[in-house]
Design an enzyme around this catalytic site. Structure first.
Site, PDB file in Angstrom:
ATOM      1  N   ASN A 214       0.850  -1.199   0.000  1.00  0.00           N
ATOM      2  CA  ASN A 214       0.000   0.000   0.000  1.00  0.00           C
ATOM      3  C   ASN A 214       0.882   1.243   0.000  1.00  0.00           C
ATOM      4  O   ASN A 214       2.117   1.147   0.016  1.00  0.00           O
ATOM      5  CB  ASN A 214      -0.969  -0.014   1.181  1.00  0.00           C
ATOM      6  CG  ASN A 214      -0.251   0.024   2.511  1.00  0.00           C
ATOM      7  OD1 ASN A 214       0.411   1.007   2.847  1.00  0.00           O
ATOM      8  ND2 ASN A 214      -0.354  -1.059   3.276  1.00  0.00           N
ATOM      9  N   PRO A 312      -2.914 -11.575  10.701  1.00  0.00           N
ATOM     10  CA  PRO A 312      -3.275 -11.391  12.114  1.00  0.00           C
ATOM     11  C   PRO A 312      -3.605  -9.926  12.383  1.00  0.00           C
ATOM     12  O   PRO A 312      -2.977  -9.034  11.804  1.00  0.00           O
ATOM     13  CB  PRO A 312      -2.010 -11.817  12.874  1.00  0.00           C
ATOM     14  CG  PRO A 312      -0.920 -11.881  11.870  1.00  0.00           C
ATOM     15  CD  PRO A 312      -1.521 -11.992  10.511  1.00  0.00           C
ATOM     16  N   ASP A 313      -4.601  -9.669  13.224  1.00  0.00           N
ATOM     17  CA  ASP A 313      -4.940  -8.292  13.593  1.00  0.00           C
ATOM     18  C   ASP A 313      -4.045  -7.897  14.779  1.00  0.00           C
ATOM     19  O   ASP A 313      -4.331  -8.221  15.933  1.00  0.00           O
ATOM     20  CB  ASP A 313      -6.424  -8.186  13.959  1.00  0.00           C
ATOM     21  CG  ASP A 313      -6.847  -6.731  14.118  1.00  0.00           C
ATOM     22  OD1 ASP A 313      -6.019  -5.911  14.593  1.00  0.00           O
ATOM     23  OD2 ASP A 313      -7.994  -6.408  13.772  1.00  0.00           O
TER      24      ASP A 313
HETATM   25  O1  PMT Z   1       2.663   6.291   6.515  1.00  0.00           O
HETATM   26  P1  PMT Z   1       2.127   7.608   5.989  1.00  0.00           P
HETATM   27  O2  PMT Z   1       2.380   7.773   4.520  1.00  0.00           O
HETATM   28  O3  PMT Z   1       2.614   8.773   6.802  1.00  0.00           O
HETATM   29  O4  PMT Z   1       0.540   7.589   6.128  1.00  0.00           O
HETATM   30  C1  PMT Z   1      -0.027   7.544   7.390  1.00  0.00           C
HETATM   31  C2  PMT Z   1      -1.221   6.557   7.437  1.00  0.00           C
HETATM   32  C3  PMT Z   1      -2.341   7.081   6.564  1.00  0.00           C
HETATM   33  C4  PMT Z   1      -0.786   5.165   6.968  1.00  0.00           C
HETATM   34  C5  PMT Z   1      -1.618   6.487   8.945  1.00  0.00           C
HETATM   35  O5  PMT Z   1      -2.005   7.764   9.373  1.00  0.00           O
HETATM   36  C6  PMT Z   1      -2.755   5.500   9.151  1.00  0.00           C
HETATM   37  O6  PMT Z   1      -3.926   5.802   9.001  1.00  0.00           O
HETATM   38  N1  PMT Z   1      -2.400   4.245   9.545  1.00  0.00           N
HETATM   39  C7  PMT Z   1      -3.352   3.149   9.690  1.00  0.00           C
HETATM   40  C8  PMT Z   1      -3.694   2.626   8.333  1.00  0.00           C
HETATM   41  C9  PMT Z   1      -4.587   1.407   8.416  1.00  0.00           C
HETATM   42  O7  PMT Z   1      -4.160   0.338   8.169  1.00  0.00           O
HETATM   43  O8  PMT Z   1      -5.805   1.649   8.867  1.00  0.00           O
HETATM   44  P2  PMT Z   1      -6.915   0.473   9.027  1.00  0.00           P
HETATM   45  O9  PMT Z   1      -8.172   1.256   9.242  1.00  0.00           O
HETATM   46  O10 PMT Z   1      -6.860  -0.459   7.927  1.00  0.00           O
HETATM   47  O11 PMT Z   1      -6.463  -0.262  10.343  1.00  0.00           O
HETATM   48  C10 PMT Z   1      -6.932   0.104  11.642  1.00  0.00           C
HETATM   49  C11 PMT Z   1      -5.889  -0.142  12.683  1.00  0.00           C
HETATM   50  O12 PMT Z   1      -5.644  -1.554  12.808  1.00  0.00           O
HETATM   51  C12 PMT Z   1      -4.548   0.480  12.413  1.00  0.00           C
HETATM   52  O13 PMT Z   1      -4.040   0.960  13.662  1.00  0.00           O
HETATM   53  C13 PMT Z   1      -3.694  -0.667  11.887  1.00  0.00           C
HETATM   54  O14 PMT Z   1      -2.315  -0.478  12.250  1.00  0.00           O
HETATM   55  C14 PMT Z   1      -4.284  -1.844  12.647  1.00  0.00           C
HETATM   56  N2  PMT Z   1      -4.177  -3.123  11.963  1.00  0.00           N
HETATM   57  C15 PMT Z   1      -4.836  -3.336  10.787  1.00  0.00           C
HETATM   58  C16 PMT Z   1      -4.774  -4.579  10.189  1.00  0.00           C
HETATM   59  C17 PMT Z   1      -4.009  -5.591  10.812  1.00  0.00           C
HETATM   60  N3  PMT Z   1      -3.909  -6.790  10.269  1.00  0.00           N
HETATM   61  N4  PMT Z   1      -3.378  -5.358  11.962  1.00  0.00           N
HETATM   62  C18 PMT Z   1      -3.444  -4.138  12.539  1.00  0.00           C
HETATM   63  O15 PMT Z   1      -2.846  -3.936  13.603  1.00  0.00           O
END
Ligand code: PMT
Length: 418
Positions: A214, A312-313
């Site tokens: 991504n 894994p989450d």
């Molecule tokens: O890296 P940059 O270019 O500076 O951009 C920053 C960003 C947009 C990446 C950052 O601000 C951001 O939003 N990061 C989280 C992106 C994301 O994966 O969001 P999500 O809504 O898909 O996930 C929610 C949360 O669960 C996040 O804290 C993620 O780290 C966590 N997660 C998700 C999937 C997974 N398998 N394990 C996780 O821990």
């Protein structure tokens, strides 16, 4: 660039004296150092420098009277005193020092000094005989005994043509003294705390040359790691594949895939705070081909179906871990329905806060230098609340996010750490 007086709201009292001209430069330096500055002039100060100068430099209308009905209506003097995190009187004339030491309340500055509970710093400037007079020395001693900081005066040639102690310190020296006082007063709010941050994307390999990834650059997570280290934390940064230098004082663990990030994050527990800023892949190929996947040779139309399985989450696992950090913070990257998704993640992943950002728009989110965050958290009574941070640079946003966590987000109940 880090701003050493970030968060300070300085009420700067300017008294009458030739050194008042240096106060203009002081306002500029204080603002460069990150402080907000509200100038309060005494009547005598107006004989030396015009209010317009201070207004232009501070970006705020100057206050000079207890009886200004319009100014009082905007922010009354009691409110103004409460607003200040520090009161600085520069130049502090012999008369102002005497009146502050004796608790006078006959002009705005003296009244504010009486009302404010914020620490006081005086920067004396006067003729050397006035400075050395026992009355002035006793007044300064009184203020110091109540915790006031006296900065200077310098010794040197004076405007009156005489030589001795009484020159106002240069703005640089005043700012340096205030920065030192700020550091001592504030301490390092994260000193002794372990902060674990994840940053960047994950790459999920399809074969030896292709992967699913991504657009995350890691900038947001790296800014958080840097800010936490600046606030005194012991920081571990688990970084996906990015091209960023390691922030000073940060222990970095490089990973590639969600599974590797999962192992590195869980392996770094116990921690006091976990902030998951990484854009972790939700799915990975069920199998990684040992050799490069070839184009079909028989029919050029046939596509390729790749079976994906869940990763894994990491965030949810950290929040449910027996060694759960006191604060677990997730991010939510959404193109729409930001609030609903953030609130849903807050509940479903059982985290203490979710920092939601809009992605897919220019100038924020993935790869941008700036961002804006809507931070959702649960208060001690169980109700959910939100604070909007930014838009601003990711560096500033990182500091604001950490400050918000420290000031407003309740920590989860203490876990037993085996
Ligand atoms: O890296 P940059 O270019 O500076 O951009 C920053 C960003 C947009 C990446 C950052 O601000 C951001 O939003 N990061 C989280 C992106 C994301 O994966 O969001 P999500 O809504 O898909 O996930 C929610 C949360 O669960 C996040 O804290 C993620 O780290 C966590 N997660 C998700 C999937 C997974 N398998 N394990 C996780 O821990």
């Amino acid at each position: 660039m880090s701003q050493p007086l970030q968060g300070e709201r300085i009420l700067l009292g300017v008294c009458g004296g030739i050194a008042a001209y240096k106060a203009a430069e002081l306002v500029r330096r204080l603002r460069e150092a990150g402080a907000q500055v509200q100038v309060v002039m005494t009547a005598a100060a107006g004989h030396f420098v015009g209010a317009a100068t201070f207004q232009a430099l501070s970006g705020r209308p100057v206050r000079d009277s207890l009886w200004d009905a319009n100014a009082e209506a905007a922010m009354g003097h009691i409110e103004l005193a409460r607003w200040a995190t520090r009161v600085v009187v520069a130049p502090a004339s012999a008369d102002a020092i005497a009146r502050i030491a004796h608790g006078h309340a006959d002009d705005l500055l003296a009244t504010l000094c009486l009302v404010a509970t914020a620490p006081l710093a005086i920067v004396p400037a006067m003729n050397h005989r006035m400075w050395l007079h026992p009355a002035t020395q006793a007044n300064v001693a009184t203020l110091k005994s109540r915790g006031a900081l006296a900065i200077g005066p310098d010794v040197g040639a004076q405007a009156c043509g005489e030589f001795g102690p009484g020159r106002m310190c240069e703005p640089d020296a005043i700012v340096a003294a205030l920065v030192a006082a700020h550091a001592v007063a504030g301490g390092d709010p994260l000193a002794g705390q372990r902060v674990l941050v994840s940053a960047g994307p994950t790459y999920e390999d399809l074969d030896p040359v292709r992967y699913l990834g991504n657009r995350s650059s890691g900038k947001m997570g790296f800014a958080i790691a840097a800010a936490a280290a600046e606030l005194g934390a012991q920081v571990t940064l688990v970084a996906g594949p990015v091209h960023l230098p390691t922030p000073a004082g940060v222990h970095r663990i490089d990973v590639r895939s969600a599974r590797q990030m999962h192992a590195a994050v869980l392996g770094a527990l116990p921690q006091d705070i976990y902030i998951g800023a990484a854009a972790v892949a939700d799915f990975m190929p069920a199998r990684v081909a040992e050799h490069k996947i070839k184009k079909p040779t028989v029919s050029s139309d046939s596509g390729l179906t790749v079976e994906l399985v869940r990763t894994p989450d990491i965030l949810a696992e950290v929040a449910a871990h027996p060694q759960r950090p006191l604060r677990v913070v997730g991010f939510a990257a959404e193109t729409a329905a930001l609030a609903d998704s953030a609130r849903d993640k807050l509940r479903r992943k059982r985290v203490d806060a979710i920092a939601a950002n809009r992605v897919g728009v220019t100038g924020s989110g993935f790869d941008a230098d700036d961002n804006a965050l809507d931070v959702y958290w649960r208060q001690t009574d169980g109700s959910e609340t939100m604070a909007a941070l930014g838009p601003t640079s990711k560096a500033v946003l990182a500091r604001e996010l950490l400050q918000l966590l420290l000031d407003r987000v309740p920590a989860a109940p203490t876990q037993d750490t085996p």
